[in-house]
Write a protein that holds these residues in place. Structure first.
Motif, PDB file in Angstrom:
ATOM      1  N   TRP A 102       0.832  -1.208   0.000  1.00 36.42           N
ATOM      2  CA  TRP A 102       0.000   0.000   0.000  1.00 36.42           C
ATOM      3  C   TRP A 102       0.867   1.258   0.000  1.00 36.42           C
ATOM      4  O   TRP A 102       0.591   2.207  -0.734  1.00 36.42           O
ATOM      5  CB  TRP A 102      -0.957  -0.025   1.187  1.00 36.42           C
ATOM      6  CG  TRP A 102      -1.852   1.177   1.267  1.00 36.42           C
ATOM      7  CD1 TRP A 102      -2.021   1.977   2.353  1.00 36.42           C
ATOM      8  CD2 TRP A 102      -2.712   1.724   0.250  1.00 36.42           C
ATOM      9  NE1 TRP A 102      -2.917   2.994   2.071  1.00 36.42           N
ATOM     10  CE2 TRP A 102      -3.353   2.845   0.779  1.00 36.42           C
ATOM     11  CE3 TRP A 102      -2.977   1.356  -1.062  1.00 36.42           C
ATOM     12  CZ2 TRP A 102      -4.251   3.621   0.051  1.00 36.42           C
ATOM     13  CZ3 TRP A 102      -3.875   2.137  -1.791  1.00 36.42           C
ATOM     14  CH2 TRP A 102      -4.500   3.252  -1.231  1.00 36.42           C
ATOM     15  N   VAL A 103       1.930   1.273   0.777  1.00 40.39           N
ATOM     16  CA  VAL A 103       2.831   2.441   0.780  1.00 40.39           C
ATOM     17  C   VAL A 103       3.463   2.604  -0.601  1.00 40.39           C
ATOM     18  O   VAL A 103       3.589   3.724  -1.115  1.00 40.39           O
ATOM     19  CB  VAL A 103       3.885   2.335   1.896  1.00 40.39           C
ATOM     20  CG1 VAL A 103       4.950   3.434   1.752  1.00 40.39           C
ATOM     21  CG2 VAL A 103       3.220   2.448   3.271  1.00 40.39           C
ATOM     22  N   ALA A 104       3.843   1.512  -1.231  1.00 44.69           N
ATOM     23  CA  ALA A 104       4.406   1.592  -2.584  1.00 44.69           C
ATOM     24  C   ALA A 104       3.380   2.138  -3.561  1.00 44.69           C
ATOM     25  O   ALA A 104       3.706   2.978  -4.408  1.00 44.69           O
ATOM     26  CB  ALA A 104       4.892   0.215  -3.040  1.00 44.69           C
ATOM     27  N   ALA A 105       2.135   1.687  -3.451  1.00 47.36           N
ATOM     28  CA  ALA A 105       1.083   2.179  -4.349  1.00 47.36           C
ATOM     29  C   ALA A 105       0.850   3.669  -4.143  1.00 47.36           C
ATOM     30  O   ALA A 105       0.711   4.425  -5.113  1.00 47.36           O
ATOM     31  CB  ALA A 105      -0.217   1.404  -4.121  1.00 47.36           C
ATOM     32  N   LYS A 106       0.830   4.104  -2.901  1.00 48.33           N
ATOM     33  CA  LYS A 106       0.614   5.534  -2.628  1.00 48.33           C
ATOM     34  C   LYS A 106       1.732   6.372  -3.221  1.00 48.33           C
ATOM     35  O   LYS A 106       1.496   7.494  -3.668  1.00 48.33           O
ATOM     36  CB  LYS A 106       0.487   5.790  -1.122  1.00 48.33           C
ATOM     37  CG  LYS A 106      -0.813   5.280  -0.554  1.00 48.33           C
ATOM     38  CD  LYS A 106      -1.092   5.804   0.845  1.00 48.33           C
ATOM     39  CE  LYS A 106      -0.177   5.194   1.848  1.00 48.33           C
ATOM     40  NZ  LYS A 106      -0.532   5.585   3.235  1.00 48.33           N
ATOM     41  N   ASN A 107       2.944   5.818  -3.231  1.00 51.56           N
ATOM     42  CA  ASN A 107       4.083   6.566  -3.758  1.00 51.56           C
ATOM     43  C   ASN A 107       4.332   6.312  -5.237  1.00 51.56           C
ATOM     44  O   ASN A 107       5.305   6.803  -5.799  1.00 51.56           O
ATOM     45  CB  ASN A 107       5.330   6.262  -2.927  1.00 51.56           C
ATOM     46  CG  ASN A 107       5.277   6.962  -1.593  1.00 51.56           C
ATOM     47  OD1 ASN A 107       5.469   8.163  -1.528  1.00 51.56           O
ATOM     48  ND2 ASN A 107       4.951   6.226  -0.541  1.00 51.56           N
ATOM     49  N   SER A 108       3.433   5.562  -5.873  1.00 55.84           N
ATOM     50  CA  SER A 108       3.521   5.316  -7.313  1.00 55.84           C
ATOM     51  C   SER A 108       2.413   6.009  -8.086  1.00 55.84           C
ATOM     52  O   SER A 108       2.659   6.640  -9.112  1.00 55.84           O
ATOM     53  CB  SER A 108       3.458   3.812  -7.600  1.00 55.84           C
ATOM     54  OG  SER A 108       4.543   3.148  -7.026  1.00 55.84           O
ATOM     55  N   PHE A 109       1.159   5.900  -7.602  1.00 57.22           N
ATOM     56  CA  PHE A 109       0.049   6.456  -8.373  1.00 57.22           C
ATOM     57  C   PHE A 109      -1.121   6.972  -7.534  1.00 57.22           C
ATOM     58  O   PHE A 109      -1.934   7.722  -8.047  1.00 57.22           O
ATOM     59  CB  PHE A 109      -0.479   5.403  -9.375  1.00 57.22           C
ATOM     60  CG  PHE A 109      -0.990   4.144  -8.740  1.00 57.22           C
ATOM     61  CD1 PHE A 109      -2.316   4.023  -8.334  1.00 57.22           C
ATOM     62  CD2 PHE A 109      -0.141   3.062  -8.550  1.00 57.22           C
ATOM     63  CE1 PHE A 109      -2.769   2.856  -7.744  1.00 57.22           C
ATOM     64  CE2 PHE A 109      -0.600   1.891  -7.965  1.00 57.22           C
ATOM     65  CZ  PHE A 109      -1.922   1.791  -7.559  1.00 57.22           C
ATOM     66  N   VAL A 110      -1.203   6.600  -6.271  1.00 54.54           N
ATOM     67  CA  VAL A 110      -2.356   7.023  -5.461  1.00 54.54           C
ATOM     68  C   VAL A 110      -2.232   8.492  -5.051  1.00 54.54           C
ATOM     69  O   VAL A 110      -3.137   9.293  -5.277  1.00 54.54           O
ATOM     70  CB  VAL A 110      -2.537   6.114  -4.221  1.00 54.54           C
ATOM     71  CG1 VAL A 110      -3.664   6.636  -3.327  1.00 54.54           C
ATOM     72  CG2 VAL A 110      -2.812   4.676  -4.654  1.00 54.54           C
ATOM     73  N   ASN A 111      -1.123   8.835  -4.436  1.00 50.48           N
ATOM     74  CA  ASN A 111      -0.921  10.218  -3.982  1.00 50.48           C
ATOM     75  C   ASN A 111      -0.650  11.139  -5.170  1.00 50.48           C
ATOM     76  O   ASN A 111      -0.123  10.688  -6.196  1.00 50.48           O
ATOM     77  CB  ASN A 111       0.274  10.291  -3.028  1.00 50.48           C
ATOM     78  CG  ASN A 111      -0.006   9.655  -1.685  1.00 50.48           C
ATOM     79  OD1 ASN A 111      -1.144   9.344  -1.349  1.00 50.48           O
ATOM     80  ND2 ASN A 111       1.046   9.460  -0.905  1.00 50.48           N
ATOM     81  N   PRO A 112      -0.975  12.433  -5.009  1.00 52.93           N
ATOM     82  CA  PRO A 112      -0.594  13.391  -6.057  1.00 52.93           C
ATOM     83  C   PRO A 112       0.936  13.382  -6.242  1.00 52.93           C
ATOM     84  O   PRO A 112       1.672  13.113  -5.284  1.00 52.93           O
ATOM     85  CB  PRO A 112      -1.049  14.738  -5.505  1.00 52.93           C
ATOM     86  CG  PRO A 112      -2.038  14.426  -4.422  1.00 52.93           C
ATOM     87  CD  PRO A 112      -1.664  13.075  -3.896  1.00 52.93           C
ATOM     88  N   PRO A 113       1.406  13.642  -7.447  1.00 48.92           N
ATOM     89  CA  PRO A 113       2.854  13.559  -7.714  1.00 48.92           C
ATOM     90  C   PRO A 113       3.723  14.323  -6.710  1.00 48.92           C
ATOM     91  O   PRO A 113       4.798  13.846  -6.338  1.00 48.92           O
ATOM     92  CB  PRO A 113       3.003  14.134  -9.125  1.00 48.92           C
ATOM     93  CG  PRO A 113       1.678  13.850  -9.768  1.00 48.92           C
ATOM     94  CD  PRO A 113       0.653  13.971  -8.663  1.00 48.92           C
TER      95      PRO A 113
END
Length: 195
Positions: A102-113
Motif C-alpha cells: 500500500w505504501v508503494a502504491a501511494k508513492n507510485s500512483f495514489v498520492n498526487p505527484p
C-alpha cells in the motif's frame, strides 16, 4: 443478501472471494475508490465496503472476518488456539505485506505527484523480500492452517498477486505453488468474473 462495493482489481477481490467460498448470494456495485458508483452508496468512496442491514461497512479484512464468523466457516472459534494462530497469520500479512504494498502504491500512483517519494520503494521491496521466507515458513501443509483453507489464505494470495503486479520481489517456488493451488479453487475463479 449482501451488497459489495468495489471491483476485483483492488482489495474488493478479498471480500468477493470470501463470499464465493462461503457460497453466499451478493450483489456487486463495481467501481474504483472514490468513483461515482462507490460514492452513491458510501459517501467516502472507500472500497471495498459491505452493505449490511442498510449500513455501509468498509475495510476488507474486517469484512472477511465478519463474514467468516457470521457464517461459521473459513475460520476457527473465537478464543481457540487455532483462531489465535490464524489471526497471527493475518496480522503478519497486514504488517509485512499489505502495508508495504500500500505504501508503494501511494508513492507510485495514489498520492498526487508532489506527495510521492519514489526513493522509498527499494526499501519496501527489500523488506518484502525478507518477509517472503517468513511466510513460506508459516505454511503448515497445503495452507497456512494446515489442510483447512481460511481467510488468512485469501489475504496471503491476494498480497502475493498484488506483489507480482507491483513488480515486487518474486516468491519462491513453494509460495508460487501455494498461490497457484489457492487460485485454482472454483470460488477464486468465480470471484474474478467481474473483470
Amino acid at each position: 443478501m449482501y451488497t459489495v462495493l468495489g471491483s476485483t482489481k483492488n482489495r474488493t477481490l478479498r471480500v468477493i472471494w470470501t463470499l464465493e467460498e462461503l457460497g453466499l448470494p451478493y450483489d456487486q456495485v463495481k467501481g474504483d475508490p472514490g468513483s461515482a458508483e462507490a460514492k452513491a452508496h458510501n459517501p467516502s468512496g472507500k472500497v471495498p465496503a459491505l452493505v449490511v442491514d442498510g449500513e455501509v461497512l468498509p475495510d476488507s479484512v474486517a469484512i472477511m472476518s465478519f463474514l467468516s464468523d457470521r457464517h461459521n466457516a473459513l475460520t476457527f472459534p473465537a478464543g481457540s488456539v487455532e483462531r489465535l494462530r490464524m489471526d497471527g497469520h493475518i496480522h503478519f500479512l497486514l504488517e509485512e505485506f499489505d502495508s508495504l504494498l500500500w505504501v508503494a502504491a501511494k508513492n507510485s500512483f495514489v498520492n498526487p505527484p508532489e506527495h510521492r517519494a519514489a526513493e522509498v520503494k527499494p526499501v519496501l521491496k527489500w523488506e518484502f523480500e525478507r518477509s517472503l521466507k517468513r511466510l513460506e515458513d508459516r505454511l503448515q501443509g497445503a495452507f497456512l492452517m494446515g489442510e483447512q483453507f481460511t481467510i488468512a489464505d485469501i489475504l496471503a494470495v491476494h498480497c502475493l498477486n498484488w506483489a507480482y503486479t507491483a513488480k515486487f520481489p518474486d516468491a519462491s517456488p513453494v509460495l508460487k505453488d501455494y498461490a497457484k493451488r489457492c487460485r485454482a479453487r472454483p470460488a477464486y475463479v468465480r470471484a474474478l468474473a467481474d473483470r
